[in-house]
Design a protein around this motif. Structure first.
Motif, PDB file in Angstrom:
ATOM      1  N   TYR A 106     -66.346 -23.792  14.964  1.00 24.47           N
ATOM      2  CA  TYR A 106     -66.959 -23.702  13.639  1.00 24.47           C
ATOM      3  C   TYR A 106     -67.082 -22.275  13.103  1.00 24.47           C
ATOM      4  O   TYR A 106     -66.762 -22.017  11.950  1.00 24.47           O
ATOM      5  CB  TYR A 106     -68.357 -24.331  13.669  1.00 24.47           C
ATOM      6  N   ARG A 137     -68.270 -24.059   7.958  1.00 28.73           N
ATOM      7  CA  ARG A 137     -67.353 -25.151   8.281  1.00 28.73           C
ATOM      8  C   ARG A 137     -68.144 -26.377   8.713  1.00 28.73           C
ATOM      9  O   ARG A 137     -69.020 -26.289   9.589  1.00 28.73           O
ATOM     10  CB  ARG A 137     -66.405 -24.701   9.403  1.00 28.73           C
ATOM     11  N   ASN A 138     -67.831 -27.514   8.129  1.00 32.78           N
ATOM     12  CA  ASN A 138     -68.512 -28.761   8.478  1.00 32.78           C
ATOM     13  C   ASN A 138     -67.733 -29.611   9.474  1.00 32.78           C
ATOM     14  O   ASN A 138     -68.283 -30.547  10.054  1.00 32.78           O
ATOM     15  CB  ASN A 138     -68.780 -29.587   7.216  1.00 32.78           C
ATOM     16  N   HIS A 139     -66.447 -29.289   9.649  1.00 33.13           N
ATOM     17  CA  HIS A 139     -65.614 -30.027  10.594  1.00 33.13           C
ATOM     18  C   HIS A 139     -64.989 -29.028  11.566  1.00 33.13           C
ATOM     19  O   HIS A 139     -64.583 -27.932  11.153  1.00 33.13           O
ATOM     20  CB  HIS A 139     -64.528 -30.814   9.864  1.00 33.13           C
ATOM     21  N   ASP A 158     -57.277 -29.991  17.730  1.00 37.48           N
ATOM     22  CA  ASP A 158     -57.529 -30.853  16.575  1.00 37.48           C
ATOM     23  C   ASP A 158     -56.326 -30.939  15.638  1.00 37.48           C
ATOM     24  O   ASP A 158     -56.304 -31.768  14.725  1.00 37.48           O
ATOM     25  CB  ASP A 158     -58.740 -30.347  15.782  1.00 37.48           C
TER      26      ASP A 158
END
Length: 292
Positions: free
Chosen positions: A31, A254-256, A262
């Motif tokens: 993040y 960052r939320n993801h 990833d």
């Protein structure tokens, strides 16, 4: 929005770097600093290739010559699985077991093992001090130490220092004693450099190559036998990375997560099983040669 930018930092500062090091390290990598952590770990791995005893074995495996991208992806997957899920999770334990199985094919000096471990702690911290959009807090630095120290224990590395400061001294002393030029350093270094260049269009590569040299310090350039970049180019590269940091500081948090695993992985376009990551048993190698 700027206050919200630091919400993860505020969370991290409330956590204990001893008890919560997996959580803190997850936030740092996924993040807060995903791009920077990836780049700095690439530099960390290149530093280890400046040691002839390490580059000798890596050169013998043939992976850097025959499949450099897969070698890069295999390392990134194993490290990424441990960081994203925690080394004590089911996937993290499987990644650790796979790493130990791959390393178990070779006789590796404990001091070399310990040095490689130390670079994973200190190179990202040093990169962050130069190019981070914010400085790592004390909890993040200590969490990095405790995360990799525990991984090192589970790798059966002996004599891991008990404190951050002691391991940093080991890291610096080891480099002063062990860094020197060798032909295998050069071969592994060139293969890694060429891998990085392969990520860009062919017409850009000749101009990007000096930029790679500009991100390496003089001791690394000497150990690889690489040419020194011009002082102007070094200054430009540093300025560009610092400008990037200032811009990233303006972004929302960052939320993801953005871990390496990833995104689609070039060597495994249809996905991977941890048990199959790494070279096959019959891959060209000379595991009976001991590092000296």
């Amino acid at each position: 929005m700027l206050l919200n930018r630091y919400k993860n930092l505020q969370l991290i500062q409330q956590l204990d770097p001893v008890q919560d090091h997996c959580r803190i390290y997850n936030l740092m990598n996924g993040y807060e600093f995903p791009w920077d952590m990836t780049r700095s770990l690439e530099v960390a791995l290149m530093r280890t290739y400046c040691v002839p005893s390490i580059s000798k074995l890596l050169n013998q495996t043939g992976e850097f010559t025959h499949c450099p991208q897969k070698r890069y992806d295999d390392t990134s997957i194993i490290v990424g699985e441990m960081i994203k899920w925690g080394y004590d999770s089911d996937r993290g334990k499987e990644a650790l077991q796979r790493m130990n199985a791959l390393h178990g094919r070779f006789k590796i000096d404990n001091g070399d093992f310990l040095y490689v471990l130390s670079t994973f702690i200190f190179e990202p911290i040093r990169w962050n001090a130069r190019f981070g959009w914010r400085l790592m807090c004390e909890q993040e630095k200590l969490a990095s130490f405790y995360f990799w120290r525990e991984v090192g224990k589970q790798m059966q590395i002996q004599n891991i220092p008990e404190t951050y400061e002691e391991l940093e001294r080991y890291n610096l002393d080891y480099e002063r004693q062990k860094f020197c030029y060798s032909d295998t350093n050069c071969r592994v270094g060139e293969a890694t450099r060429d891998l990085f260049l392969s990520w860009f269009p062919s017409w850009m590569r000749s101009s990007i190559k000096p930029g790679i040299y500009a991100l390496l310090d003089d001791t690394m350039l000497d150990a690889f036998g690489f040419p020194y970049p011009s002082p102007l180019l070094r200054s430009v590269m540093v300025s560009l990375l610092k400008i990037r940091a200032r811009l990233i500081r303006l972004f929302p948090p960052r939320n993801h997560p953005n871990f390496y695993i990833d995104s689609p992985i070039p060597s495994y376009p249809t996905g991977y099983e941890i048990a199959n990551v790494g070279p096959a048993e019959n891959f060209k190698q000379q595991s009976s040669d001991k590092l000296v």
